[in-house]
Design an enzyme around this catalytic site. Structure first.
Site, short mmCIF file in Angstrom:
data_model
loop_
_atom_site.label_atom_id
_atom_site.label_comp_id
_atom_site.label_asym_id
_atom_site.label_seq_id
_atom_site.Cartn_x
_atom_site.Cartn_y
_atom_site.Cartn_z
N LYS A 9 -14.47 10.68 0.05
CA LYS A 9 -13.50 11.48 0.81
C LYS A 9 -13.98 12.93 1.02
CE LYS A 9 -9.50 8.66 -0.48
NZ LYS A 9 -8.05 8.67 -0.74
N TYR A 49 -5.72 3.03 7.58
CA TYR A 49 -4.66 3.07 6.57
C TYR A 49 -3.34 2.48 7.08
CZ TYR A 49 -7.35 5.88 3.20
OH TYR A 49 -8.26 6.32 2.27
N PHE A 57 3.42 9.31 2.00
CA PHE A 57 2.12 9.98 1.88
C PHE A 57 1.20 9.69 3.07
CE2 PHE A 57 1.87 5.95 -0.52
CZ PHE A 57 0.76 5.35 0.07
N ARG A 85 -13.62 -1.05 -8.76
CA ARG A 85 -12.33 -0.44 -9.08
C ARG A 85 -12.31 0.15 -10.49
NH1 ARG A 85 -8.54 -0.79 -5.44
NH2 ARG A 85 -6.74 -0.90 -6.78
N THR A 91 -5.66 5.45 -9.12
CA THR A 91 -5.41 6.22 -7.88
C THR A 91 -5.15 7.70 -8.20
OG1 THR A 91 -4.39 4.25 -6.94
CG2 THR A 91 -3.97 6.32 -5.79
N ARG A 102 -12.83 9.10 -9.99
CA ARG A 102 -11.64 9.89 -9.64
C ARG A 102 -11.31 10.92 -10.72
NH1 ARG A 102 -8.38 4.86 -6.99
NH2 ARG A 102 -8.90 5.27 -4.81
N HIS A 115 -12.15 6.13 -1.78
CA HIS A 115 -11.33 4.95 -1.53
C HIS A 115 -12.20 3.73 -1.82
CE1 HIS A 115 -8.99 1.85 0.48
NE2 HIS A 115 -10.13 1.46 1.01
N GLU A 126 -12.03 -4.15 5.99
CA GLU A 126 -12.41 -2.73 6.02
C GLU A 126 -13.88 -2.55 6.36
OE1 GLU A 126 -9.04 -1.27 2.76
OE2 GLU A 126 -11.17 -1.05 2.28
#
Ligand code: CMP
Length: 135
Positions: A9, A49, A57, A85, A91, A102, A115, A126
């Protein structure tokens, strides 16, 4: 071999941490099968998204994801989806385990560094969405 999509990101790009994230992914044994940078248009971010359209959000997320370049990659490994993951973490960066991407590089739930696809079905969709010729 299973594949998943990972997006780095804009906060990571701004913080000059792209290399750190890529190194961590490679050190964890993930193979980078494809990779590019892109500045998402609003339309493309909203499409990506779409599953979250209508949630509170959604607009802040689209604003954030379109304000600067992102790095897009296809990762490959056995049991890739679940493994990525676990490397990425929760998240919410504050809830993510020590050593996860993260936790290390996220600023907030929206600016949470990366993401990663959340199911095999979504990973296929995706990867197609981000890496198709018309994208
Ligand atoms: P990401 O993996 O990019 O998928 C959807 C994104 O929505 C998520 O990471 C977060 O950055 C963002 N988001 C913001 N608020 C929330 C929330 N309350 N719950 C889930 N995702 C959120």
């Amino acid at each position: 071999m299973e594949q998943t999509l990972l997006l780095i990101k804009p906060n990571v790009v701004e913080d000059h941490k792209i290399g750190k994230v890529i190194s961590l992914l490679e050190e964890k044994g993930l193979l980078i099968k494809d990779m590019k940078m892109e500045i998402l248009t609003r339309e493309r971010a909203e499409g990506f998204y779409d599953i979250h359209n209508g949630r509170p959000f959604f607009h802040p997320l689209v604003d954030f994801m379109t304000h600067g370049p992102i790095v897009e990659m296809v990762l490959e490994r056995e049991d890739c989806l679940q493994y990525v993951r676990s490397v990425v973490g929760d998240t919410d960066p504050q809830k993510a385990a020590e050593g996860t991407i993260r936790r290390l590089y996220g600023r907030s739930i929206t600016q949470n560094a990366v993401h990663a696809s959340d199911s095999i079905e979504n990973a296929l969709k995706e990867i197609q969405y981000i890496f198709s010729e018309c994208g």
